[in-house]
Scaffold this motif. Structure first.
Motif, mmCIF file in Angstrom:
data_model
loop_
_atom_site.group_PDB
_atom_site.id
_atom_site.type_symbol
_atom_site.label_atom_id
_atom_site.label_comp_id
_atom_site.label_asym_id
_atom_site.label_seq_id
_atom_site.Cartn_x
_atom_site.Cartn_y
_atom_site.Cartn_z
ATOM 1 N N THR A 63 -75.597 -20.740 -22.353
ATOM 2 C CA THR A 63 -76.061 -21.613 -21.264
ATOM 3 C C THR A 63 -77.548 -21.400 -21.020
ATOM 4 O O THR A 63 -78.331 -22.353 -20.904
ATOM 5 N N GLY A 64 -77.927 -20.113 -20.947
ATOM 6 C CA GLY A 64 -79.333 -19.784 -20.700
ATOM 7 C C GLY A 64 -80.218 -20.336 -21.794
ATOM 8 O O GLY A 64 -81.244 -20.970 -21.535
ATOM 9 N N GLY A 65 -79.795 -20.112 -23.036
ATOM 10 C CA GLY A 65 -80.568 -20.606 -24.175
ATOM 11 C C GLY A 65 -80.696 -22.118 -24.115
ATOM 12 O O GLY A 65 -81.765 -22.686 -24.364
ATOM 13 N N GLY A 66 -79.578 -22.771 -23.769
ATOM 14 C CA GLY A 66 -79.593 -24.242 -23.661
ATOM 15 C C GLY A 66 -80.612 -24.699 -22.638
ATOM 16 O O GLY A 66 -81.389 -25.636 -22.883
ATOM 17 N N LEU A 67 -80.643 -24.021 -21.504
ATOM 18 C CA LEU A 67 -81.590 -24.391 -20.446
ATOM 19 C C LEU A 67 -83.028 -24.176 -20.897
ATOM 20 O O LEU A 67 -83.913 -24.977 -20.593
ATOM 21 N N VAL A 68 -83.253 -23.079 -21.625
ATOM 22 C CA VAL A 68 -84.615 -22.819 -22.105
ATOM 23 C C VAL A 68 -85.049 -23.932 -23.058
ATOM 24 O O VAL A 68 -86.158 -24.470 -22.947
ATOM 25 N N VAL A 69 -84.144 -24.305 -23.975
ATOM 26 C CA VAL A 69 -84.474 -25.375 -24.929
ATOM 27 C C VAL A 69 -84.763 -26.670 -24.174
ATOM 28 O O VAL A 69 -85.758 -27.365 -24.429
ATOM 29 N N ALA A 70 -83.905 -26.964 -23.186
ATOM 30 C CA ALA A 70 -84.114 -28.179 -22.391
ATOM 31 C C ALA A 70 -85.456 -28.119 -21.672
ATOM 32 O O ALA A 70 -86.199 -29.115 -21.611
ATOM 33 N N GLY A 71 -85.784 -26.941 -21.152
ATOM 34 C CA GLY A 71 -87.052 -26.769 -20.445
ATOM 35 C C GLY A 71 -88.238 -27.001 -21.353
ATOM 36 O O GLY A 71 -89.207 -27.681 -20.990
ATOM 37 N N VAL A 72 -88.161 -26.440 -22.549
ATOM 38 C CA VAL A 72 -89.249 -26.624 -23.517
ATOM 39 C C VAL A 72 -89.390 -28.108 -23.843
ATOM 40 O O VAL A 72 -90.505 -28.648 -23.909
ATOM 41 N N ALA A 73 -88.242 -28.781 -24.021
ATOM 42 C CA ALA A 73 -88.279 -30.212 -24.338
ATOM 43 C C ALA A 73 -88.944 -30.989 -23.197
ATOM 44 O O ALA A 73 -89.794 -31.858 -23.432
ATOM 45 N N LEU A 74 -88.570 -30.656 -21.953
ATOM 46 C CA LEU A 74 -89.169 -31.337 -20.794
ATOM 47 C C LEU A 74 -90.679 -31.161 -20.784
ATOM 48 O O LEU A 74 -91.434 -32.100 -20.525
ATOM 49 N N MET A 75 -91.109 -29.930 -21.072
ATOM 50 C CA MET A 75 -92.543 -29.664 -21.107
ATOM 51 C C MET A 75 -93.211 -30.493 -22.194
ATOM 52 O O MET A 75 -94.282 -31.062 -21.992
ATOM 53 N N LEU A 90 -86.958 -20.876 -16.305
ATOM 54 C CA LEU A 90 -86.812 -19.733 -15.402
ATOM 55 C C LEU A 90 -85.329 -19.412 -15.171
ATOM 56 O O LEU A 90 -84.893 -18.263 -15.280
ATOM 57 N N VAL A 91 -84.554 -20.443 -14.870
ATOM 58 C CA VAL A 91 -83.115 -20.234 -14.652
ATOM 59 C C VAL A 91 -82.456 -19.778 -15.950
ATOM 60 O O VAL A 91 -81.636 -18.848 -15.959
ATOM 61 N N GLY A 92 -82.838 -20.426 -17.059
ATOM 62 C CA GLY A 92 -82.271 -20.072 -18.356
ATOM 63 C C GLY A 92 -82.515 -18.615 -18.698
ATOM 64 O O GLY A 92 -81.602 -17.893 -19.106
ATOM 65 N N VAL A 93 -83.756 -18.187 -18.513
ATOM 66 C CA VAL A 93 -84.092 -16.799 -18.857
ATOM 67 C C VAL A 93 -83.339 -15.835 -17.945
ATOM 68 O O VAL A 93 -82.850 -14.800 -18.395
#
Lengths: 850, 271
Positions: free
Chosen positions: A417-429, A452-455
């Motif tokens: 889940t965390g990794g998914g959020l990080v990937v999504a965050g990078v994509a958003l950026m 932040l939440v992902g990490v």
């Protein structure tokens, strides 16, 4: 079930008090922000009510609170005569008001400091809507001719002036400083509060001579209704008399509009403070999730027993939530009280820096109470929800098991889940970088949040190597105690991660702000070094305007080759605000290097503008296009004559225009910077001495060389940075509490193990050191994650706003290293209480405990 | 009423010195009407190189005696001597050092540190003291407890018997003056229990270790050289070279007819 809940609360007073404390601090911040801005609002509302007459007449569009650059328009005095003929008017008086008239105290210092406005006006005996006179004489008399002024009591008091003294004033006109005899002292309005502003009363004729070229004009006209006449009737009657371009409003409408404008600005202050309150709340949430998680885990057997005795999942679940409710309620109540104290503290602080709120009371509005309770209780219950759900899932059979355990989410799932959020965050950026303006920043901000939440979710896994690395150091320095501390930190990765994440959030933001601050300072240095050729600069430390007379006088100094004035203002471009800079294009080249990309600097006239590259691209404008800028006085059309680069220059606003162009747009000629180039042969010391002499009477403006100018600009950035650090400090305090809480709970949980360690020969000192090392490991993990994320976010954000002037990336490595070291120190501090508790455990009781 | 003194004088075998001595120790809890006397003027010597069992019905004070002897608890009055050190008035620091250097523990509930491997648990007391065991002695202990292939396992990966063997290894590694074992077989099945007891016996016979074991199991007591019986906080009897049958008889006698007076076989010397 309520009995069980209450008993539990009482039995775990200390643990719950610690998590309630997080709520207390968060809610105090929320409540304090509201109470403080409300009381600021009260102070301003008092002034507005006390200064507005039944009917107010001003140039159309004047009086916008967020206007930058002073409206130069006036109303001819003949209008007053016409208005007096109206049968509904009991009293009509014209006021000529000037901003930027400051009082210099007997000690040569500016009264009120840089910030609050200095107002000068004549007093025509006007009455406010409340029916009170706007001014009352406290001592002496009102000025009746040139050379005389009256001051408000507070300003005279701070300046140390008595009636009969010679008063020194700084003015935006010519001459820039003057002396006048103090003939009287006045009280302002009914409450006497001016929120730090100073008031200088002039004779009508004299103020017109000084600041309005002797024209018989006013900046506003106030009317009082005759008996039996309503505000609306008088307004409608006045409208038939006034010339075009002049606006008539009832006192009520006028006051409401002014209050609205002020409320908007106070809203920004409130939002600014609430952002930090929100950060504190987020960090507090980590703490509560963790505390309840640990409490539920420790109570597994008891919860299972409840289930075995017939309690349903929902009942168990709800009993935990009920505990959270009580904690939230208690925390919020104390938080509101603390918020009130915080607001009083803020008020005192503002008083020290010159924003005197006078008698304005602290008001606890119902809205503040409701918001505080809702935020406190909802956050606590949301944070307790997951642990509560887990509590309900304990199988009843666990009651028979000696080592009952609440089922926990798998680390694998967290990592995914965390990794998914990080990937999504990078994509958003990534998407953010393809957009521009606010869309871009919003997307990047959302990306940061996701990362932040992902990490923090994945921290349970990615923290392991960090702790193990620290463990290697511990093993060398502290032997077995170090090994035990490391193993303890690794024992419950979720708990360690959640505790560290709280600190991570605070440090991410601190690091991010440090990088932006450092980059802003480096960019300032670069801009000044690369584009400024003028040797000397005259400026005001807080960017306030000053009299254009200085430019003229400095030009006469021997050895001065040229003086380039810079003026700033804003205007509406479509729906948004555009920032303008005005200067003298012919003198520009002598002071500034401005590489024009398209068009030519030479083609800049009063009806053309140069546009910044980034503004041109986001507004889709090119050389030759027409652009309409709307000033208070009305819209004006300009042709784009050229484009200058976005970053790295001394000119970094949306548009560059001529001084004449700005004056023709209805903005008063007042300078905000002077760039001075000396003759090649002239001695800098001699030139400086001559200019210093001109500025001697006026503490608001100072002369500096390039380096000093850069330092002044960087000093502003530092001040801002320190305010941010102070506000983020609260989040760090909560995170420290989190570490203390987690460790205290762990100590209780491991009582028997601690007893064993003591039994087989571990000394108290060793035990304390073990807990300290564990605490330090958590703190360092949080700091490293936070600094790492902060660096990533800082670099991304600097890139995103490079076009807005922060074009140099600078990472303050030393400062960041200090943060990590400080975090380790925080770890030591957080361990004090749990370590003492562990060391005091009775060995025999500990070892035989259940 | 005159104080009843029950004591077992050290029946010194040739070359045997006491490894631990209790001299007239009394331990009370609470005060006033809630006063509980757990130990009542007990004097006893535990001889070096001997395996002693302390037995008695529940509440007889056997655990309290062990805690006092092991420097985990302090008697209200009387003296405890461990090796050549009298415990009176020692501060926490000195007591901690004493436990580390002179005492080994085996608990009923194993009490291993869950985050450490079997080997690390065995080495724990020595590594806390910042010392290392001689490799040959370490190998001897490890092979004696039969943990050779389990050294890298964590406690949760070991059976109860294996965990207790780790605990026994831990108690022995620093060659303490005395090993105190508190119901070491209480949580084990009979074969795992027998294994631990055989190990303890061996360590007395082969390494000359002094062991004091609190137990209520006559079978366990049969592994020892000497059994000391407690009842109501006093020593009431002792038995050399016990068999489980004799111990069982003595125990049932103690629980059915609690002695009002010290039992006849115990000599009651003048104070």
């Amino acid at each position: 079930m309520w009995t069980v809940t209450l008993r539990n609360l009482l039995a775990r007073k200390i643990r719950l008090a610690l998590s309630a404390f997080a709520i207390v601090l968060g809610v105090a911040f929320v409540a304090g922000s509201f109470i403080f801005t409300d009381s600021l609002g009260n102070a301003f509302d008092g002034i507005v009510g006390g200064t507005t007459a039944d009917v107010e007449i001003i140039p159309k569009g004047a009086g916008e609170v967020d206007q930058f650059g002073i409206d130069a328009r006036t109303i001819p005095a003949s209008v007053v005569d016409d208005l007096r003929k109206l049968p509904g008017a009991a009293k009509v008086s014209g006021t000529a008001q000037v901003q930027g008239v400051y009082v210099i105290g007997k000690d040569g210092k500016l009264v009120g400091g840089n910030g609050p406005p200095g107002l000068a006006l004549n007093y025509g005996g006007m009455t406010s809507i409340n029916g009170d006179p706007i001014l009352t004489l406290a001592d002496g008399a009102l000025p009746t001719g040139p050379g005389q002024v009256a001051l408000d009591v507070a300003a005279a008091d701070k300046a140390g002036y008595l009636v009969g003294d010679q008063v020194t004033l700084v003015t935006p006109g010519d001459p820039p400083t003057m002396k006048a005899e103090l003939v009287g002292l006045v009280n302002f309005g009914s409450e006497g509060g001016l929120v730090g502003a100073t008031l200088t009363i002039f004779d009508e004729q004299w103020i017109q001579d000084l600041f309005f070229e002797g024209r018989d004009v006013y900046t506003s006209i106030s009317m009082t209704t005759a008996d039996g006449v309503s505000q609306t009737e008088l307004r409608d009657a006045a409208r038939t008399v006034v010339p075009a371009g002049v606006e008539v409003s009832t006192g009520d409408d006028f006051a409401a509009k002014t209050k609205q404008g002020i409320a908007k600005i106070l809203g920004f202050i409130n939002t600014f403070l609430l952002v930090f309150a929100a950060v504190a709340m987020v960090v507090g949430t980590f703490l509560i999730v963790n505390t309840f998680g640990i409490l539920v885990a420790q109570r597994s057997r008891e919860l299972a027993l409840l289930r075995a005795l017939g309690a349903s999942r929902r009942q168990v679940n709800r009993s935990v939530l009920a505990e959270a409710f009580v904690v939230g309620l208690l925390g919020s109540t104390i938080g509101i009280g603390l918020g009130y104290v915080l607001a009083i503290g803020l008020k005192a602080l503002f008083g020290v820096i010159g924003l005197d709120l006078g008698a304005a009371g602290m008001e606890l509005q119902l809205r503040t109470v409701v918001v505080s309770y809702v935020v406190g209780v909802v956050v606590t219950m949301l944070a307790a929800y997951l642990p509560a759900r887990r509590a309900g899932r304990v199988p009843p059979i666990e009651a028979m098991n000696e080592h009952a355990a609440v089922p926990e989410s798998s680390l694998r799932r967290r990592l995914l889940t965390g990794g998914g959020l990080v990937v999504a965050g990078v994509a958003l950026m990534g998407v953010g970088f393809t957009q521009d303006g606010n869309t871009s920043l919003s997307l990047i901000g959302a990306g940061m949040l996701a990362i932040l939440v992902g990490v923090s979710l994945a921290a349970a896994v990615i923290g392991r190597p960090v702790i193990s690395g620290l463990g290697a150091v511990y093993r060398r320095t502290s032997g077995t105690v170090g090994v035990l501390a490391t193993e303890n930190s690794l024992r419950n990765p979720r708990r360690t991660a959640a505790t560290a994440s709280a600190l991570m959030v605070g440090l991410t933001l601190v690091t991010l702000m440090s990088i932006l601050g450092q980059s802003a300072k480096a960019s300032t240095d670069k801009a000044i070094e690369e584009s400024l050729t003028a040797e000397l600069v005259v400026s005001n430390a807080t960017g306030q305007f000053f009299s254009p007379a200085y430019a003229r006088e400095i030009r006469q100094v021997d050895g001065v080759a040229s003086v380039l004035p810079i003026r700033v203002a804003n205007a509406k471009l479509g729906d948004s605000t555009a920032y303008l800079e005005a200067t003298d294009p012919r003198a520009l080249g002598s002071a500034i290097r401005l590489p024009v990309i398209a068009g030519a600097l030479g083609s800049l006239t009063d009806d053309t503008v140069l546009i910044r590259e980034s503004t041109a691209s986001s507004r889709h404008l090119a050389v030759g296009d027409q652009v309409t800028l709307t000033f208070p006085a009305g819209p004006r059309k300009f042709t784009i004559a050229g484009i200058y680069p976005s970053a790295g220059g001394a000119i970094n606003n949306d548009f560059l225009m001529t001084l004449g162009g700005l004056t023709k747009s209805g903005i008063q000629p007042q300078d905000s910077l002077l760039f001075i180039t000396k003759d090649p042969g002239a001695s800098e010391a001699t030139v400086r001495a001559a200019i210093d002499k001109i500025l001697a009477d006026n503490p608001t403006v100072t002369l500096k060389n390039q380096r000093e100018f850069a330092d002044e600009q960087k000093g502003l950035i530092d001040t801002f940075l320190y305010i941010i650090y102070a506000l983020l400090g609260l989040a760090v305090v909560i995170a420290v509490l989190g570490i203390t809480n987690t460790l205290a709970l762990s100590v209780i949980e491991r009582t028997r193990e601690i007893g064993l360690l003591r039994a087989v020969g571990m000394g108290r000192r060793q035990l304390r050191s073990m807990i300290r090392l564990e605490s330090t490991a958590i703190a360092v993990l949080g700091a490293l994650l936070g600094v790492a994320l902060g660096i990533v976010f800082g670099v991304v954000l600097q890139r995103a706003i490079a076009e807005q002037g922060i074009d140099v990336l600078a990472i303050p490595w030393v400062r960041l290293a200090v943060f990590v070291v400080l975090a380790a120190g925080i770890g030591v501090l957080a361990a004090v209480f749990p370590a003492r508790r562990a060391a005091r455990l009775d060995v025999l009781k500990a070892i035989t405990t259940e | 009423m005159p104080a009843t003194t029950a004591s077992v004088p050290s029946e010194v075998r040739p070359g045997r010195r006491p490894a631990a001595r209790a001299v007239g120790i009394t331990r009370t809890y609470g005060a006033g009407s809630a006063l509980v006397t757990a130990l009542d003027n007990v004097s006893v010597d535990f001889l070096a190189g001997e395996f002693t069992a302390v037995m008695g019905p529940s509440g007889s004070g056997k655990s309290t005696l062990m805690h006092c002897m092991a420097a985990l608890d302090a008697p209200t009055s009387g003296h405890v001597v461990l090796g050549d050190v009298t415990l009176d008035g020692l501060d926490d620091k000195a007591l901690t050092k004493l436990r580390r250097d002179k005492v080994g523990f085996v608990f009923q509930a194993y009490n291993l540190v869950p985050t450490l491997t079997a080997q690390e648990n065995v080495e724990l007391p020595m590594s806390i003291a910042g010392r290392r065991a001689e490799p040959s002695w370490f190998d001897t202990v490890i092979s004696a407890v039969g943990l050779g292939d389990r050294l890298k396992h964590r406690p949760t990966e070991l059976s109860g018997g294996q965990q207790q063997r780790v605990a026994a290894g831990r108690a022995l590694l620093s060659r303490p003056e005395v090993v105190f074992a508190d119901e070491p077989t209480g949580n084990l099945d009979s074969s795992a229990g027998a294994e631990i007891l055989r190990f303890l016996r061996r360590s007395v016979d082969e390494f000359g270790q002094t062991i004091v074991m609190v137990t209520h199991d006559p079978v366990a007591a049969a592994y020892t050289d000497r059994v000391v019986f407690l009842a109501d906080g006093r020593i009431v009897d002792e038995m050399r070279d016990p068999t489980s049958q004799r111990v069982l008889e003595k125990m049932s006698q103690l629980s059915e007819h609690p002695p009002a007076q010290p039992a006849p076989p115990v000599p009651t010397p003048e104070d």
